[in-house]
Write an enzyme that holds these catalytic residues in place. Structure first.
Site, PDB file in Angstrom:
ATOM      1  N   CYS A 130       0.813  -1.022   0.097  1.00 36.48           N
ATOM      2  CA  CYS A 130       0.037   0.113   0.072  1.00 36.48           C
ATOM      3  C   CYS A 130       0.991   1.282  -0.059  1.00 36.48           C
ATOM      4  CB  CYS A 130      -0.900  -0.052   1.091  1.00 36.48           C
ATOM      5  SG  CYS A 130      -0.227  -0.534   2.831  1.00 36.48           S
ATOM      6  N   HIS A 250      -3.112   5.969   4.859  1.00 33.69           N
ATOM      7  CA  HIS A 250      -1.813   6.087   5.177  1.00 33.69           C
ATOM      8  C   HIS A 250      -1.329   7.502   4.590  1.00 33.69           C
ATOM      9  CE1 HIS A 250      -1.655   2.022   6.387  1.00 33.69           C
ATOM     10  NE2 HIS A 250      -0.587   1.660   5.446  1.00 33.69           N
TER      11      HIS A 250
END
Ligand code: NAP
Ligand code: 3JN
Length: 346
Positions: A130, A250
């Site tokens: 990711c 994130h």
């Protein structure tokens, strides 16, 4: 007329698997048959897709008979055990784990960056980590226009990257601390590692296990995967990955050095304004910048705080945020499946 696609989701009950189903539904992905797979633990459980109930089955090699596309997110050992079984039965596997990412014969694909690599698959296509995905989506337009020779990234990663159990640990600990109750840290930073630390009201500079070189595996994934996706083995990349008490989203502080010395921050912003998969949110005068709370549930990569380094004329700083379960995992996988269809590769 040929039959429509048969799709299997492996790890359907997990944090990524759930977003996989949501994304297939939102994208109205055309499929004739859907099979939801998990471990024995969740077999028999019911999940809903487009208003219909599906019974989760235990993933075994025979589950993949007749499957065209298998979306795997059940951990590396499950992919190691079952991906080739799926391919043997005619499926194309889109794998969200690190099991095959660095294999020479496995394309590692982020459609905005290297969609053409899909032409050279041998049944398995790997979805990057990711943190890597959101970074390369933002940096590829800059690399293409101005060249790129160095990346130094620090990440601020949400706990959902470590799965549903980790999110529960964050919520339980937060509640315990606010209520002056005792608690046991059992999962963070890495469930299978020796020591566990409080994640609520904390920052943990370890994601995945430490390697002999002092970097963690998460940091090495960012370093190696970025070079592979961009086809730049010579690119200098360094990473420090940190876990924060955020459920989803994130963030990354990224420093880059490009090949030219005459580029301005405005030039970079102009590129990013029109870049595929990117939303530029950059206006200091109005305190506009990306934040994880705003990125949750969105498929884009958000970029802001673009500025030129004060000492190095080819250096720039950026702040990059995305939903780690969507562009970082489920959406990138479904996007790869859409690309395979568009390129007539499935
Ligand atoms: P999670 O919430 O813990 O879910 C794990 C899923 O895997 C569950 O559906 C679980 O089924 C299933 N599973 C576990 N053991 C299995 C087995 N032996 N056979 C079949 N299914 C099994 O974890 P997650 O966050 O969704 O992550 C799953 C994996 O996806 C990770 O291990 C990682 O490899 C990958 N991932 C990739 C990214 C990325 O950066 N692209 C991000 C996050 C995760 P049960 O319900 O039966 O336990
Ligand atoms: O921790 C994160 O924010 C991302 C984690 C991803 C992850 C978690 C467990 C195993 C991975 C991954 O995709 O790199 C793996 C794995 O190595 O498969």
């Amino acid at each position: 007329m040929g039959r429509g696609l048969h799709v299997a989701v492996v790890g359907a009950t997990g944090a990524v698997g759930q977003q996989m189903l949501k994304t297939l539904e939102e994208r109205n992905f055309e499929l004739d048959k859907l099979i939801l797979l998990s471990s024995k633990r969740s077999a028999g459980k019911q999940l809903t897709y487009k208003g219909e109930k599906y019974t989760v089955q235990e993933a075994v090699p025979e589950s993949f008979e007749g499957v065209d596309i298998a979306l795997f997110s059940a951990g590396g050992s499950v992919s190691q055990a079952l991906a080739h079984e799926a391919v043997k039965r005619g499926a194309i596997v889109i794998d969200n784990t690190s099991a095959f990412r660095m294999d020479q014969n496995t394309p590692l694909v982020v459609p905005e960056v290297n969609e053409a690599d899909l032409h050279h698959h041998n049944g398995i296509i790997a979805n990057p980590n990711c943190s890597t995905i959101q970074m390369v989506v933002a940096l590829e337009p800059i690399r293409k226009a101005f060249g790129l020779n160095k990346i130094i990234v620090s990440t601020y990663q949400a706990v959902s990257g470590a799965g549903n159990e980790a999110v529960k640990e964050l919520y339980d600990q937060t509640e315990a601390i606010l209520n002056n109750k005792p608690f046991d840290a059992q999962i963070m930073p890495v469930k299978s590692d020796e020591k566990h630390y409080q994640i609520a009201f904390n920052a943990i500079p370890q994601i995945d296990k430490f390697q002999e070189n002092g970097f963690t595996f998460e940091e090495m994934k960012m370093i190696n995967e970025t070079k592979k996706i961009m086809h730049m083995p010579e690119l200098q990349v360094s990473a420090t990955c940190v876990r924060l008490p955020i459920a989803t989203g994130h963030s990354e502080a990224v420093y880059i050095e490009i090949d030219r010395h005459d580029v301005t921050a405005e030039d970079i912003k102009n590129l990013l304004k029109d870049a595929p998969g990117v939303i530029l949110q950059d206006n200091p005068a109005e305190q506009l910048y990306p934040m994880p709370a705003d990125a949750v549930g969105k498929r884009d990569v958000f970029v802001g705080r673009v500025r030129k380094d004060l000492d190095r004329p080819n250096g720039f700083h950026l702040w990059i945020v995305s939903d780690n379960l969507l562009k970082g995992a489920a959406w990138n996988s479904v996007q790869v499946a859409e690309s395979l269809k568009a390129l007539n590769l499935v």
